[in-house]
Design a protein around this motif. Structure first.
Motif, PDB file in Angstrom:
ATOM      1  N   LEU A   6      -3.608 138.617  -0.515  1.00  0.00           N
ATOM      2  CA  LEU A   6      -3.817 139.554   0.590  1.00  0.00           C
ATOM      3  C   LEU A   6      -5.112 139.248   1.340  1.00  0.00           C
ATOM      4  CD1 LEU A   6      -2.615 142.026   1.966  1.00  0.00           C
ATOM      5  CD2 LEU A   6      -3.944 143.440   0.412  1.00  0.00           C
ATOM      6  N   ILE A   7      -6.159 138.925   0.622  1.00  0.00           N
ATOM      7  CA  ILE A   7      -7.425 138.568   1.255  1.00  0.00           C
ATOM      8  C   ILE A   7      -7.272 137.272   2.054  1.00  0.00           C
ATOM      9  CG2 ILE A   7      -9.788 137.801   0.791  1.00  0.00           C
ATOM     10  CD1 ILE A   7      -9.809 139.821  -1.525  1.00  0.00           C
ATOM     11  N   GLY A   8      -6.555 136.301   1.510  1.00  0.00           N
ATOM     12  CA  GLY A   8      -6.316 135.051   2.220  1.00  0.00           C
ATOM     13  C   GLY A   8      -5.538 135.261   3.506  1.00  0.00           C
ATOM     14  N   ILE A   9      -4.532 136.123   3.444  1.00  0.00           N
ATOM     15  CA  ILE A   9      -3.738 136.437   4.636  1.00  0.00           C
ATOM     16  C   ILE A   9      -4.606 137.137   5.673  1.00  0.00           C
ATOM     17  CG2 ILE A   9      -1.840 137.860   5.492  1.00  0.00           C
ATOM     18  CD1 ILE A   9      -0.389 137.241   2.861  1.00  0.00           C
ATOM     19  N   LEU A  10      -5.437 138.056   5.236  1.00  0.00           N
ATOM     20  CA  LEU A  10      -6.314 138.779   6.154  1.00  0.00           C
ATOM     21  C   LEU A  10      -7.320 137.849   6.822  1.00  0.00           C
ATOM     22  CD1 LEU A  10      -7.208 141.501   7.329  1.00  0.00           C
ATOM     23  CD2 LEU A  10      -8.715 141.740   5.366  1.00  0.00           C
ATOM     24  N   ILE A  11      -7.912 136.956   6.051  1.00  0.00           N
ATOM     25  CA  ILE A  11      -8.874 136.000   6.616  1.00  0.00           C
ATOM     26  C   ILE A  11      -8.186 135.075   7.604  1.00  0.00           C
ATOM     27  CG2 ILE A  11     -10.328 134.014   6.049  1.00  0.00           C
ATOM     28  CD1 ILE A  11     -11.103 135.519   3.482  1.00  0.00           C
ATOM     29  N   THR A  12      -6.995 134.603   7.267  1.00  0.00           N
ATOM     30  CA  THR A  12      -6.243 133.743   8.178  1.00  0.00           C
ATOM     31  C   THR A  12      -5.930 134.468   9.474  1.00  0.00           C
ATOM     32  OG1 THR A  12      -5.243 132.601   6.290  1.00  0.00           O
ATOM     33  CG2 THR A  12      -4.170 132.336   8.424  1.00  0.00           C
ATOM     34  N   PHE A  13      -5.510 135.716   9.377  1.00  0.00           N
ATOM     35  CA  PHE A  13      -5.201 136.507  10.565  1.00  0.00           C
ATOM     36  C   PHE A  13      -6.433 136.691  11.434  1.00  0.00           C
ATOM     37  CE2 PHE A  13      -4.728 140.621  12.727  1.00  0.00           C
ATOM     38  CZ  PHE A  13      -3.605 140.332  13.493  1.00  0.00           C
ATOM     39  N   VAL A  19      -9.883 132.617  17.176  1.00  0.00           N
ATOM     40  CA  VAL A  19      -9.613 131.396  17.931  1.00  0.00           C
ATOM     41  C   VAL A  19      -8.869 131.722  19.228  1.00  0.00           C
ATOM     42  CG1 VAL A  19      -8.371 129.197  17.898  1.00  0.00           C
ATOM     43  CG2 VAL A  19      -9.699 129.903  15.915  1.00  0.00           C
ATOM     44  N   LEU A  20      -7.934 132.659  19.177  1.00  0.00           N
ATOM     45  CA  LEU A  20      -7.237 133.060  20.401  1.00  0.00           C
ATOM     46  C   LEU A  20      -8.207 133.668  21.411  1.00  0.00           C
ATOM     47  CD1 LEU A  20      -3.909 134.561  19.048  1.00  0.00           C
ATOM     48  CD2 LEU A  20      -4.184 132.484  20.405  1.00  0.00           C
ATOM     49  N   TYR A  21      -9.146 134.449  20.938  1.00  0.00           N
ATOM     50  CA  TYR A  21     -10.162 135.034  21.825  1.00  0.00           C
ATOM     51  C   TYR A  21     -11.016 133.932  22.451  1.00  0.00           C
ATOM     52  CZ  TYR A  21     -14.446 137.362  23.261  1.00  0.00           C
ATOM     53  OH  TYR A  21     -15.532 137.775  23.980  1.00  0.00           O
ATOM     54  N   LEU A  22     -11.420 132.957  21.645  1.00  0.00           N
ATOM     55  CA  LEU A  22     -12.250 131.869  22.160  1.00  0.00           C
ATOM     56  C   LEU A  22     -11.486 131.001  23.151  1.00  0.00           C
ATOM     57  CD1 LEU A  22     -14.168 130.851  18.928  1.00  0.00           C
ATOM     58  CD2 LEU A  22     -15.030 132.151  20.884  1.00  0.00           C
ATOM     59  N   ILE A  42       1.309 128.905  16.621  1.00  0.00           N
ATOM     60  CA  ILE A  42       2.209 128.160  15.729  1.00  0.00           C
ATOM     61  C   ILE A  42       1.478 127.737  14.461  1.00  0.00           C
ATOM     62  CG2 ILE A  42       3.484 125.984  15.499  1.00  0.00           C
ATOM     63  CD1 ILE A  42       4.291 126.349  18.455  1.00  0.00           C
ATOM     64  N   ILE A  43       0.269 127.213  14.607  1.00  0.00           N
ATOM     65  CA  ILE A  43      -0.512 126.816  13.427  1.00  0.00           C
ATOM     66  C   ILE A  43      -0.816 128.030  12.551  1.00  0.00           C
ATOM     67  CG2 ILE A  43      -2.758 125.926  12.690  1.00  0.00           C
ATOM     68  CD1 ILE A  43      -2.626 124.050  15.127  1.00  0.00           C
ATOM     69  N   GLY A  44      -1.121 129.169  13.175  1.00  0.00           N
ATOM     70  CA  GLY A  44      -1.389 130.389  12.415  1.00  0.00           C
ATOM     71  C   GLY A  44      -0.170 130.876  11.650  1.00  0.00           C
ATOM     72  N   ILE A  45       0.991 130.823  12.274  1.00  0.00           N
ATOM     73  CA  ILE A  45       2.213 131.257  11.588  1.00  0.00           C
ATOM     74  C   ILE A  45       2.506 130.344  10.407  1.00  0.00           C
ATOM     75  CG2 ILE A  45       4.724 131.409  11.850  1.00  0.00           C
ATOM     76  CD1 ILE A  45       4.204 132.476  14.689  1.00  0.00           C
ATOM     77  N   ILE A  46       2.324 129.036  10.594  1.00  0.00           N
ATOM     78  CA  ILE A  46       2.549 128.105   9.474  1.00  0.00           C
ATOM     79  C   ILE A  46       1.572 128.388   8.342  1.00  0.00           C
ATOM     80  CG2 ILE A  46       2.385 125.671   8.805  1.00  0.00           C
ATOM     81  CD1 ILE A  46       3.521 125.009  11.598  1.00  0.00           C
ATOM     82  N   SER A  47       0.308 128.672   8.679  1.00  0.00           N
ATOM     83  CA  SER A  47      -0.682 128.987   7.639  1.00  0.00           C
ATOM     84  C   SER A  47      -0.303 130.270   6.886  1.00  0.00           C
ATOM     85  CB  SER A  47      -2.062 129.154   8.259  1.00  0.00           C
ATOM     86  OG  SER A  47      -2.488 127.963   8.826  1.00  0.00           O
TER      87      SER A  47
END
Length: 55
Positions: A6-13, A19-22, A42-47
């Motif tokens: 859950l923490i990994g998913i949250l950090i990835t999100f 990155v989208l903001y930047l 796409i890269i985020g969904i794969i991650s």
């Protein structure tokens, strides 16, 4: 084990959102910005799917 996933998913999100903001702040053409956003999504969904053990 479940909390680390859950923490990994949250950090990835959060990284995806940052990155989208930047990308949104970059002084580039709107078409190129849209392509960059699609690539990041796409890269985020794969991650995220890797964290959920789909891949």
């Amino acid at each position: 084990m479940a909390s680390s996933v859950l923490i990994g998913i949250l950090i990835t999100f959060l990284v995806i959102v940052l990155v989208l903001y930047l990308v949104q702040r970059l002084p580039i053409d709107a078409k190129m910005r849209q392509i960059a956003q699609i690539i990041v999504i796409i890269i985020g969904i794969i991650s995220l799917l890797k964290y959920l053990a789909v891949f």
